[in-house]
Structures are given as structure tokens and as C-alpha cells.
Design a protein around this motif. Sequence first.
Motif, PDB file in Angstrom:
ATOM      1  N   THR A  54       1.713   4.625 -16.551  1.00 57.60           N
ATOM      2  CA  THR A  54       3.004   4.475 -15.872  1.00 57.60           C
ATOM      3  C   THR A  54       3.011   5.243 -14.552  1.00 57.60           C
ATOM      4  O   THR A  54       3.466   4.722 -13.524  1.00 57.60           O
ATOM      5  N   ARG A  56       0.413   6.101 -12.718  1.00 55.63           N
ATOM      6  CA  ARG A  56      -0.482   5.447 -11.761  1.00 55.63           C
ATOM      7  C   ARG A  56       0.187   4.231 -11.126  1.00 55.63           C
ATOM      8  O   ARG A  56       0.030   3.974  -9.933  1.00 55.63           O
ATOM      9  N   LYS A  57       0.934   3.492 -11.933  1.00 58.59           N
ATOM     10  CA  LYS A  57       1.653   2.325 -11.404  1.00 58.59           C
ATOM     11  C   LYS A  57       2.695   2.770 -10.382  1.00 58.59           C
ATOM     12  O   LYS A  57       2.836   2.167  -9.313  1.00 58.59           O
ATOM     13  N   GLN A  58       3.426   3.843 -10.695  1.00 61.35           N
ATOM     14  CA  GLN A  58       4.443   4.344  -9.768  1.00 61.35           C
ATOM     15  C   GLN A  58       3.807   4.855  -8.481  1.00 61.35           C
ATOM     16  O   GLN A  58       4.343   4.629  -7.387  1.00 61.35           O
ATOM     17  N   ALA A  60       1.012   3.776  -7.156  1.00 58.08           N
ATOM     18  CA  ALA A  60       0.595   2.587  -6.398  1.00 58.08           C
ATOM     19  C   ALA A  60       1.782   1.964  -5.676  1.00 58.08           C
ATOM     20  O   ALA A  60       1.661   1.543  -4.514  1.00 58.08           O
ATOM     21  N   GLU A  61       2.941   1.910  -6.338  1.00 56.40           N
ATOM     22  CA  GLU A  61       4.135   1.356  -5.698  1.00 56.40           C
ATOM     23  C   GLU A  61       4.564   2.207  -4.508  1.00 56.40           C
ATOM     24  O   GLU A  61       4.934   1.674  -3.457  1.00 56.40           O
ATOM     25  N   VAL A  62       4.512   3.516  -4.657  1.00 55.06           N
ATOM     26  CA  VAL A  62       4.891   4.409  -3.556  1.00 55.06           C
ATOM     27  C   VAL A  62       3.928   4.242  -2.389  1.00 55.06           C
ATOM     28  O   VAL A  62       4.344   4.206  -1.226  1.00 55.06           O
ATOM     29  N   ARG A  63       2.628   4.111  -2.699  1.00 55.33           N
ATOM     30  CA  ARG A  63       1.650   3.915  -1.620  1.00 55.33           C
ATOM     31  C   ARG A  63       1.910   2.607  -0.872  1.00 55.33           C
ATOM     32  O   ARG A  63       1.765   2.550   0.356  1.00 55.33           O
ATOM     33  N   MET A  64       2.272   1.556  -1.616  1.00 51.67           N
ATOM     34  CA  MET A  64       2.579   0.285  -0.957  1.00 51.67           C
ATOM     35  C   MET A  64       3.802   0.422  -0.064  1.00 51.67           C
ATOM     36  O   MET A  64       3.826  -0.099   1.065  1.00 51.67           O
ATOM     37  N   GLU A  65       4.816   1.129  -0.535  1.00 53.70           N
ATOM     38  CA  GLU A  65       6.014   1.348   0.282  1.00 53.70           C
ATOM     39  C   GLU A  65       5.680   2.160   1.532  1.00 53.70           C
ATOM     40  O   GLU A  65       6.181   1.871   2.620  1.00 53.70           O
ATOM     41  N   ASP A  68       3.986  -0.052   4.015  1.00 55.59           N
ATOM     42  CA  ASP A  68       4.970  -0.934   4.653  1.00 55.59           C
ATOM     43  C   ASP A  68       5.762  -0.198   5.718  1.00 55.59           C
ATOM     44  O   ASP A  68       5.989  -0.708   6.821  1.00 55.59           O
TER      45      ASP A  68
END
Length: 90
Positions: A54, A56-58, A60-65, A68
Motif C-alpha cells: 500500500t 509503495r502504491k501511494q 508511486a502516486e505521489v511521484r506521478m503527481e 505532473d
Amino acid sequence: MSKRRTIGENPLDLAVSKSPLDAVVPEAGRERAGPDTPEAAAERLEQLEEAVRTLRKQVAEVRMEMADIKNQLFRESYFLAQLKDKLAKM
């Protein structure tokens, strides 16, 4: 002046009888019924692995944001630089 002997009992090495943690967490709460069973340990391990997935998924989402946001900032600064260039040429 003679040096003080260091062999023997050092008064600074007093054994602390109580930990400051004992005031917050009583010792009775830290006692365990016994060693974990293999099933309980496996269940705890699975819970920890799920928590890691969980997180690691969070991350990855923060890195994508963040990527952007960096792209948006770059685009805006590029357009601003282009605008300044055009205004300077006028």
C-alpha cells in the motif's frame, strides 16, 4: 597532581531501576502470553507485506503527481519566457 583511578566502580554507571517509559506504558502491558505461533507470525507478516504494498502504491502516486506538477511548471515558465522574449522585441 595525581590522576584519579579509573579501576573499580564508576558512580556514573548507576543502574537505572526505572525507565521513563514505565510511566507511560506499564510493565504489565508489555508482558506477552508466550511466543508467537507460526500461524500468528505468518499472519502478521502478511499484514506487514500488505502495508508495504500500500505504501509503495501511494509513493508511486505521489511521484506521478510531482512529475505532473513539474511538467506544468516547466510549461508555464517556458510560455512566460516566450512572452518576455516577444515583449522585449517590441
